[in-house]
Design a protein around this motif. Structure first.
Motif, PDB file in Angstrom:
ATOM      1  N   GLY A   7       0.819  -1.208   0.000  1.00 12.13           N
ATOM      2  CA  GLY A   7       0.000   0.000   0.000  1.00 12.13           C
ATOM      3  C   GLY A   7       0.847   1.250   0.000  1.00 12.13           C
ATOM      4  O   GLY A   7       0.538   2.224  -0.695  1.00 12.13           O
ATOM      5  N   GLN A   8       1.933   1.233   0.766  1.00 13.93           N
ATOM      6  CA  GLN A   8       2.835   2.385   0.790  1.00 13.93           C
ATOM      7  C   GLN A   8       3.527   2.576  -0.547  1.00 13.93           C
ATOM      8  O   GLN A   8       3.736   3.700  -0.992  1.00 13.93           O
ATOM      9  CB  GLN A   8       3.876   2.191   1.897  1.00 13.93           C
ATOM     10  N   GLN A   9       3.892   1.481  -1.195  1.00 18.86           N
ATOM     11  CA  GLN A   9       4.514   1.575  -2.513  1.00 18.86           C
ATOM     12  C   GLN A   9       3.562   2.217  -3.513  1.00 18.86           C
ATOM     13  O   GLN A   9       3.965   3.049  -4.330  1.00 18.86           O
ATOM     14  CB  GLN A   9       4.937   0.185  -2.989  1.00 18.86           C
ATOM     15  N   ASP A  10       2.291   1.845  -3.433  1.00 19.50           N
ATOM     16  CA  ASP A  10       1.294   2.444  -4.333  1.00 19.50           C
ATOM     17  C   ASP A  10       1.152   3.936  -4.055  1.00 19.50           C
ATOM     18  O   ASP A  10       1.104   4.753  -4.984  1.00 19.50           O
ATOM     19  CB  ASP A  10      -0.063   1.757  -4.148  1.00 19.50           C
ATOM     20  N   ASP A  11       1.079   4.302  -2.766  1.00 18.08           N
ATOM     21  CA  ASP A  11       0.951   5.712  -2.413  1.00 18.08           C
ATOM     22  C   ASP A  11       2.164   6.500  -2.876  1.00 18.08           C
ATOM     23  O   ASP A  11       2.038   7.615  -3.400  1.00 18.08           O
ATOM     24  CB  ASP A  11       0.804   5.860  -0.891  1.00 18.08           C
ATOM     25  N   THR A  12       3.338   5.918  -2.688  1.00 16.86           N
ATOM     26  CA  THR A  12       4.571   6.585  -3.106  1.00 16.86           C
ATOM     27  C   THR A  12       4.574   6.820  -4.611  1.00 16.86           C
ATOM     28  O   THR A  12       4.888   7.922  -5.075  1.00 16.86           O
ATOM     29  CB  THR A  12       5.800   5.738  -2.708  1.00 16.86           C
ATOM     30  N   ARG A  13       4.228   5.785  -5.369  1.00 17.61           N
ATOM     31  CA  ARG A  13       4.201   5.917  -6.826  1.00 17.61           C
ATOM     32  C   ARG A  13       3.196   6.965  -7.269  1.00 17.61           C
ATOM     33  O   ARG A  13       3.473   7.788  -8.147  1.00 17.61           O
ATOM     34  CB  ARG A  13       3.865   4.565  -7.451  1.00 17.61           C
ATOM     35  N   ASP A  14       2.019   6.967  -6.656  1.00 16.71           N
ATOM     36  CA  ASP A  14       0.975   7.911  -7.041  1.00 16.71           C
ATOM     37  C   ASP A  14       1.397   9.352  -6.776  1.00 16.71           C
ATOM     38  O   ASP A  14       1.198  10.244  -7.618  1.00 16.71           O
ATOM     39  CB  ASP A  14      -0.327   7.605  -6.290  1.00 16.71           C
ATOM     40  N   ILE A  15       1.977   9.593  -5.605  1.00 16.77           N
ATOM     41  CA  ILE A  15       2.400  10.955  -5.268  1.00 16.77           C
ATOM     42  C   ILE A  15       3.542  11.392  -6.175  1.00 16.77           C
ATOM     43  O   ILE A  15       3.552  12.519  -6.687  1.00 16.77           O
ATOM     44  CB  ILE A  15       2.826  11.048  -3.789  1.00 16.77           C
ATOM     45  N   ARG A  16       4.515  10.485  -6.415  1.00 16.57           N
ATOM     46  CA  ARG A  16       5.641  10.836  -7.279  1.00 16.57           C
ATOM     47  C   ARG A  16       5.165  11.146  -8.694  1.00 16.57           C
ATOM     48  O   ARG A  16       5.636  12.098  -9.331  1.00 16.57           O
ATOM     49  CB  ARG A  16       6.668   9.714  -7.292  1.00 16.57           C
ATOM     50  N   GLN A  17       4.246  10.357  -9.218  1.00 18.05           N
ATOM     51  CA  GLN A  17       3.738  10.596 -10.566  1.00 18.05           C
ATOM     52  C   GLN A  17       2.981  11.919 -10.644  1.00 18.05           C
ATOM     53  O   GLN A  17       3.125  12.665 -11.617  1.00 18.05           O
ATOM     54  CB  GLN A  17       2.844   9.436 -11.003  1.00 18.05           C
ATOM     55  N   ALA A  18       2.188  12.207  -9.618  1.00 19.72           N
ATOM     56  CA  ALA A  18       1.439  13.460  -9.612  1.00 19.72           C
ATOM     57  C   ALA A  18       2.378  14.658  -9.558  1.00 19.72           C
ATOM     58  O   ALA A  18       2.201  15.644 -10.299  1.00 19.72           O
ATOM     59  CB  ALA A  18       0.478  13.480  -8.419  1.00 19.72           C
ATOM     60  N   LEU A  19       3.400  14.576  -8.710  1.00 19.85           N
ATOM     61  CA  LEU A  19       4.363  15.668  -8.627  1.00 19.85           C
ATOM     62  C   LEU A  19       5.167  15.788  -9.922  1.00 19.85           C
ATOM     63  O   LEU A  19       5.497  16.896 -10.360  1.00 19.85           O
ATOM     64  CB  LEU A  19       5.304  15.451  -7.444  1.00 19.85           C
ATOM     65  N   GLY A  20       5.473  14.643 -10.538  1.00 17.99           N
ATOM     66  CA  GLY A  20       6.233  14.643 -11.786  1.00 17.99           C
ATOM     67  C   GLY A  20       5.503  15.330 -12.925  1.00 17.99           C
ATOM     68  O   GLY A  20       6.133  15.825 -13.865  1.00 17.99           O
ATOM     69  N   ARG A  21       4.174  15.342 -12.857  1.00 14.29           N
ATOM     70  CA  ARG A  21       3.402  16.044 -13.887  1.00 14.29           C
ATOM     71  C   ARG A  21       3.426  17.557 -13.692  1.00 14.29           C
ATOM     72  O   ARG A  21       3.145  18.306 -14.623  1.00 14.29           O
ATOM     73  CB  ARG A  21       1.956  15.538 -13.885  1.00 14.29           C
ATOM     74  N   GLU A  22       3.773  17.990 -12.479  1.00 16.85           N
ATOM     75  CA  GLU A  22       3.756  19.425 -12.171  1.00 16.85           C
ATOM     76  C   GLU A  22       5.144  20.046 -12.073  1.00 16.85           C
ATOM     77  O   GLU A  22       5.290  21.256 -12.244  1.00 16.85           O
ATOM     78  CB  GLU A  22       3.032  19.648 -10.841  1.00 16.85           C
ATOM     79  N   TYR A  23       6.142  19.221 -11.762  1.00 19.29           N
ATOM     80  CA  TYR A  23       7.476  19.749 -11.501  1.00 19.29           C
ATOM     81  C   TYR A  23       8.525  18.971 -12.279  1.00 19.29           C
ATOM     82  O   TYR A  23       8.340  17.793 -12.591  1.00 19.29           O
ATOM     83  CB  TYR A  23       7.823  19.630 -10.000  1.00 19.29           C
ATOM     84  N   ASP A  24       9.646  19.640 -12.545  1.00 22.78           N
ATOM     85  CA  ASP A  24      10.836  18.972 -13.057  1.00 22.78           C
ATOM     86  C   ASP A  24      11.555  18.403 -11.849  1.00 22.78           C
ATOM     87  O   ASP A  24      12.232  19.113 -11.111  1.00 22.78           O
ATOM     88  CB  ASP A  24      11.720  19.977 -13.803  1.00 22.78           C
ATOM     89  N   MET A  25      11.403  17.102 -11.613  1.00 22.73           N
ATOM     90  CA  MET A  25      11.831  16.484 -10.365  1.00 22.73           C
ATOM     91  C   MET A  25      13.336  16.223 -10.332  1.00 22.73           C
ATOM     92  O   MET A  25      13.942  15.846 -11.328  1.00 22.73           O
ATOM     93  CB  MET A  25      11.084  15.172 -10.152  1.00 22.73           C
ATOM     94  N   GLY A  26      13.903  16.404  -9.162  1.00 23.11           N
ATOM     95  CA  GLY A  26      15.276  16.023  -8.901  1.00 23.11           C
ATOM     96  C   GLY A  26      15.311  15.073  -7.718  1.00 23.11           C
ATOM     97  O   GLY A  26      14.292  14.837  -7.060  1.00 23.11           O
TER      98      GLY A  26
END
Length: 236
Positions: A7-26
């Motif tokens: 469940g944590q892995q899913d939450d992590t992936r979802d948040i990272r993907q959402a942020l990746g759509r808004e920011y140039d991630m480092g």
């Protein structure tokens, strides 16, 4: 450090993907006292200036400092990781940004509340807590107007003494948020304003001590001071 459940892995992936759509991630990967950490951040914080409206800047002069990982936060995290009394300690961080020091403190067993004035930072804190397998309480906090009813054993902050107008609000936050026997650890890259903050703290009944630290990366070294601030005559 414990691994993440599905469940944590899913939450992590979802948040990272959402942020990746808004920011140039480092991302910064580092080892602190033998433990590996991964911290997501924004690749170019100055690119975020376009997001700040003239009205917002005129009201708060809000710069996207939260989006970077500053050397002071790493030095603070390394210092916290060596504290034997951290497990079970109630800790609050001011201006946590993406949550580096808070995540490390939580990994060492502290009960951490990570705060920032910028609500954008809170999602990065949550992501960094998840991907490093720790729990954080994450909340918005304006240190110019403290309404937090709880008090803590320890207050931590990195790179918050960069403007003169911040000095008194930071000290007042320290006084409001710390238990009578509590202590603050503030990391700063040896700015002159930090010296004014220490004078202000001493004048208002706090004892201050200083430790020297440094952060090295790719041949570049940043000198950082760690300031311990605690009540000596009752505080403000």
């Amino acid at each position: 450090m414990s691994g993440m459940e599905f469940g944590q892995q899913d939450d992590t992936r979802d948040i990272r993907q959402a942020l990746g759509r808004e920011y140039d991630m480092g991302e910064l990967c580092c080892t602190i006292r033998g433990r590996e950490f991964r911290f997501a951040c924004v690749q170019d914080s100055y690119a975020l200036l376009d997001r700040i409206s003239p009205e917002e800047f005129a009201r708060d002069e809000q710069m996207p400092y939260w989006a970077e990982i500053w050397p002071s936060s790493i030095v603070l995290a390394e210092h916290l990781s060596g504290m034997s009394d951290l497990p079970g300690c109630a800790v609050i961080e001011l201006g946590a940004g993406v949550g580096v020091a808070s995540v490390v403190a939580a990994a060492c067993g502290a009960r951490v509340t990570a705060t920032d004035y910028c609500t954008e930072a809170l999602r990065f804190m949550k992501l960094n807590a998840l991907q490093n397998g720790v729990e954080l309480a994450v909340r918005h906090l304006d240190w110019r107007s403290i309404t937090e009813p709880k008090q803590y054993h320890m207050l931590i902050a990195a790179d918050v003494l960069y403007e003169r107008q911040n000095l008194l609000p930071v000290l007042e936050s320290l006084d409001a948020l710390l238990l009578p026997e509590g202590e603050a650890w503030i990391a700063d890259p040896r700015r002159r304003l930090a010296e004014q903050f220490l004078d202000l703290a001493f004048e208002n009944g706090f004892a201050v001590s200083t430790r020297a630290g440094k952060y090295s990366q790719e041949g570049h070294e940043t000198q950082v001071n760690l300031y311990r601030v605690a009540r000596s005559r009752g505080g403000l």
